[in-house]
Motif scaffolding. Structure first.
Motif, PDB file in Angstrom:
ATOM      1  N   LEU A  62     -42.783-123.665 -70.549  1.00 30.76           N
ATOM      2  CA  LEU A  62     -44.223-123.443 -70.423  1.00 30.76           C
ATOM      3  C   LEU A  62     -44.540-122.723 -69.119  1.00 30.76           C
ATOM      4  CD1 LEU A  62     -47.165-123.891 -71.303  1.00 30.76           C
ATOM      5  CD2 LEU A  62     -47.061-126.148 -70.192  1.00 30.76           C
ATOM      6  N   PHE A  63     -43.871-123.111 -68.044  1.00 28.89           N
ATOM      7  CA  PHE A  63     -44.085-122.498 -66.727  1.00 28.89           C
ATOM      8  C   PHE A  63     -43.813-120.996 -66.778  1.00 28.89           C
ATOM      9  CE2 PHE A  63     -42.535-120.980 -62.689  1.00 28.89           C
ATOM     10  CZ  PHE A  63     -43.385-121.536 -61.746  1.00 28.89           C
ATOM     11  N   TYR A  64     -42.648-120.616 -67.300  1.00 27.62           N
ATOM     12  CA  TYR A  64     -42.274-119.202 -67.282  1.00 27.62           C
ATOM     13  C   TYR A  64     -43.026-118.386 -68.332  1.00 27.62           C
ATOM     14  CZ  TYR A  64     -38.576-120.051 -63.914  1.00 27.62           C
ATOM     15  OH  TYR A  64     -37.889-120.366 -62.772  1.00 27.62           O
ATOM     16  N   PHE A  65     -43.361-119.000 -69.460  1.00 25.91           N
ATOM     17  CA  PHE A  65     -44.148-118.270 -70.454  1.00 25.91           C
ATOM     18  C   PHE A  65     -45.517-117.915 -69.882  1.00 25.91           C
ATOM     19  CE2 PHE A  65     -47.257-118.045 -73.874  1.00 25.91           C
ATOM     20  CZ  PHE A  65     -46.660-117.134 -74.731  1.00 25.91           C
ATOM     21  N   ASN A  66     -46.111-118.852 -69.177  1.00 23.37           N
ATOM     22  CA  ASN A  66     -47.427-118.602 -68.590  1.00 23.37           C
ATOM     23  C   ASN A  66     -47.353-117.530 -67.497  1.00 23.37           C
ATOM     24  OD1 ASN A  66     -50.348-119.670 -68.241  1.00 23.37           O
ATOM     25  ND2 ASN A  66     -49.532-119.710 -66.160  1.00 23.37           N
ATOM     26  N   ALA A  67     -46.292-117.585 -66.667  1.00 16.22           N
ATOM     27  CA  ALA A  67     -46.194-116.673 -65.520  1.00 16.22           C
ATOM     28  C   ALA A  67     -45.689-115.287 -65.901  1.00 16.22           C
ATOM     29  CB  ALA A  67     -45.276-117.274 -64.455  1.00 16.22           C
ATOM     30  N   LYS A  84     -59.085-113.588 -72.719  1.00 15.59           N
ATOM     31  CA  LYS A  84     -57.670-113.674 -73.082  1.00 15.59           C
ATOM     32  C   LYS A  84     -57.000-114.859 -72.401  1.00 15.59           C
ATOM     33  CE  LYS A  84     -55.768-109.361 -74.746  1.00 15.59           C
ATOM     34  NZ  LYS A  84     -54.660-108.405 -74.601  1.00 15.59           N
ATOM     35  N   LEU A  85     -57.310-115.055 -71.116  1.00 16.94           N
ATOM     36  CA  LEU A  85     -56.705-116.172 -70.399  1.00 16.94           C
ATOM     37  C   LEU A  85     -57.149-117.511 -70.987  1.00 16.94           C
ATOM     38  CD1 LEU A  85     -56.806-115.106 -66.635  1.00 16.94           C
ATOM     39  CD2 LEU A  85     -54.808-115.426 -68.092  1.00 16.94           C
ATOM     40  N   PHE A 133     -50.817-129.232 -65.322  1.00 26.04           N
ATOM     41  CA  PHE A 133     -50.104-129.226 -64.047  1.00 26.04           C
ATOM     42  C   PHE A 133     -49.076-128.089 -64.005  1.00 26.04           C
ATOM     43  CE2 PHE A 133     -46.378-130.713 -61.582  1.00 26.04           C
ATOM     44  CZ  PHE A 133     -46.965-130.732 -60.323  1.00 26.04           C
ATOM     45  N   MET A 134     -48.303-127.925 -65.085  1.00 32.22           N
ATOM     46  CA  MET A 134     -47.302-126.856 -65.135  1.00 32.22           C
ATOM     47  C   MET A 134     -47.969-125.476 -65.158  1.00 32.22           C
ATOM     48  SD  MET A 134     -44.595-128.584 -64.894  1.00 32.22           S
ATOM     49  CE  MET A 134     -43.491-127.184 -64.983  1.00 32.22           C
ATOM     50  N   ILE A 135     -49.099-125.368 -65.887  1.00 28.32           N
ATOM     51  CA  ILE A 135     -49.820-124.087 -65.935  1.00 28.32           C
ATOM     52  C   ILE A 135     -50.383-123.738 -64.564  1.00 28.32           C
ATOM     53  CG2 ILE A 135     -51.889-122.964 -66.857  1.00 28.32           C
ATOM     54  CD1 ILE A 135     -51.329-124.412 -69.512  1.00 28.32           C
ATOM     55  N   LEU A 136     -50.882-124.756 -63.846  1.00 31.95           N
ATOM     56  CA  LEU A 136     -51.427-124.518 -62.510  1.00 31.95           C
ATOM     57  C   LEU A 136     -50.329-124.038 -61.558  1.00 31.95           C
ATOM     58  CD1 LEU A 136     -53.874-124.680 -60.627  1.00 31.95           C
ATOM     59  CD2 LEU A 136     -53.240-127.062 -60.141  1.00 31.95           C
ATOM     60  N   MET A 137     -49.172-124.694 -61.583  1.00 35.61           N
ATOM     61  CA  MET A 137     -48.053-124.243 -60.740  1.00 35.61           C
ATOM     62  C   MET A 137     -47.614-122.831 -61.131  1.00 35.61           C
ATOM     63  SD  MET A 137     -45.425-127.289 -59.813  1.00 35.61           S
ATOM     64  CE  MET A 137     -44.644-127.211 -61.409  1.00 35.61           C
ATOM     65  N   SER A 138     -47.569-122.579 -62.427  1.00 38.54           N
ATOM     66  CA  SER A 138     -47.146-121.270 -62.907  1.00 38.54           C
ATOM     67  C   SER A 138     -48.122-120.178 -62.476  1.00 38.54           C
ATOM     68  CB  SER A 138     -47.033-121.297 -64.434  1.00 38.54           C
ATOM     69  OG  SER A 138     -46.723-120.021 -64.938  1.00 38.54           O
ATOM     70  N   THR A 139     -49.425-120.499 -62.512  1.00 37.53           N
ATOM     71  CA  THR A 139     -50.439-119.527 -62.086  1.00 37.53           C
ATOM     72  C   THR A 139     -50.284-119.194 -60.606  1.00 37.53           C
ATOM     73  OG1 THR A 139     -51.977-120.357 -63.765  1.00 37.53           O
ATOM     74  CG2 THR A 139     -52.911-119.083 -61.938  1.00 37.53           C
ATOM     75  N   GLY A 140     -50.036-120.223 -59.798  1.00 32.25           N
ATOM     76  CA  GLY A 140     -49.801-119.986 -58.376  1.00 32.25           C
ATOM     77  C   GLY A 140     -48.570-119.128 -58.142  1.00 32.25           C
TER      78      GLY A 140
END
Length: 373
Positions: A62-67, A84-85, A133-140
């Motif tokens: 999920l982290f890498y797909f989002n980033a 889109k986001l 939480f994972m999406i937030l870290m990935s966005t950062g």
């Protein structure tokens, strides 16, 4: 630092990418160790290694797909970026929860773990929080890599501009040096013309033909050294005049016994040509031609036909002692034609029954197509 797609171009790229992968592995190892240590401190036991691997694998995916997928694609469509986001994040969470529930059911079926689904709030809410939480870290992570990449591109652009500026300054320096060299070189022509003038004044009373030869030579030399326009050309009528001077000069050398015809047709006065371009062809006629046969005289002609300058020379070949072939001068002339009139000229050099012929067609500026004759 982000992991960019595509094959690295050199060994340094492979080395840098390997270091990035190692850095990611180390960071994830530290993160997982921290979370498992905190979990063990709270509940005093671990679940099975397979359960841990599957759940962290899903979270990392999920982290890498989002980033690497969602944010880059959404950012390219800036006009609908927010929509889109929003839609993408909602779909990510739905897919994440679906996969998480399916994996938990699968692990429970294998008796590896127990499915904790006592209520909606007890399962879905913590899982959704985990996804956020994972999406937030990935966005950062994406934002950091984007800003870093932008900074690198800006620095690279500034560096390129500095290099271009330095190249311009170096070019200006070379131009100044060339101009100074040209001005310095003009001293020698002045000395030459003064010397020719002295020779003319000395011999004109002794030999009118010799004095005339000095004048013709002076005119040809002055033309060769004359300053051209910005494109390196001079009016065509001046080139024709120097061809006439060259013929007359050689006639003086051989007491007017050379058999050569020079025909000039109508030519647009505004047409320009590099100096000595045609003169060099005529020079070869005198250097290698047999010019004492009245039945087959050498021929030089120049005219304009349908917007094309047509230049022709023809002569019987006669190799004189100390001369071989048609030399480097002709090769240099061909190079000048290729550089100055690319795709706008036709040069045909042929030999038939000891007759050497040159046919040159140059498309003039107002002509629409090259006349092939």
């Amino acid at each position: 630092m982000g992991i960019e797609a595509g094959k690295p171009k050199n060994g340094r790229g492979v080395y840098s990418r390997t270091r990035i992968i190692y850095a990611h592995i180390i960071v994830w190892a530290i993160f997982i160790t921290y979370e498992l240590s905190a979990l063990y401190y709270i509940v005093a036991h671990f679940t099975s290694p397979l359960d841990i691997a599957i759940h962290y694998g899903l979270n990392i995916s999920l982290f890498y797909f989002n980033a690497l997928v969602l944010f880059p694609k959404a950012y390219k469509s800036k006009s609908i970026l927010q929509l889109k986001l929003f839609v993408g994040i909602i779909l990510e969470i739905i897919i994440y929860l679906t996969l998480l529930y399916s994996l938990d059911r699968f692990l429970a079926f294998l008796n590896i773990s127990v499915l904790q689904f006592k209520s909606f709030n007890a399962y879905v809410v913590p899982s959704t929080y985990r996804a956020f939480f994972m999406i937030l870290m990935s966005t950062g992570y994406w934002l950091g890599t984007y800003l870093l990449k932008s900074r690198i591109e800006i620095d690279s652009l500034i560096q390129q501009q500095l290099e271009d500026k330095n190249e311009q300054l170096e070019l200006q320096r070379k131009i100044i040096i060339s101009e100074n060299a040209f001005l310095k070189a003009q001293i020698n022509p002045h000395f030459l013309f003064n010397s020719l003038s002295f020779i003319y004044n000395t011999i004109h009373k002794l030999s009118a033909s010799a004095a005339e030869a000095v004048i013709l030579l002076s005119d040809i030399t002055r033309y060769a050294l004359r300053k051209t326009d910005a494109s390196g050309r001079l009016p065509i009528h001046e080139e024709v005049e120097q061809i006439s001077n060259l013929i007359e000069l050689n006639q003086l050398r051989f007491n007017g016994e050379l058999k050569i015809q020079f025909n000039v047709g109508l030519i647009t006065p505004s047409f320009t040509i590099p100096p000595l371009l045609l003169v060099s062809f005529v020079e070869n006629v005198f250097k290698y031609g047999k010019l004492d046969d009245a039945a087959t005289p050498a021929m030089v002609s120049i005219k304009e036909v349908a917007g094309v300058l047509q230049f022709r020379t023809q002569n019987i070949i006669q190799k004189r002692k100390g001369t071989v072939g048609h030399g480097v001068g002709l090769e240099n002339t061909q190079l000048r034609l290729n550089n100055i009139f690319p795709d706008k000229h036709r040069l045909d050099i042929s030999t038939s029954e000891n007759i050497y012929t040159i046919e040159l067609d140059i498309q003039m500026s107002h002509a629409e197509e090259l006349y092939t004759g």
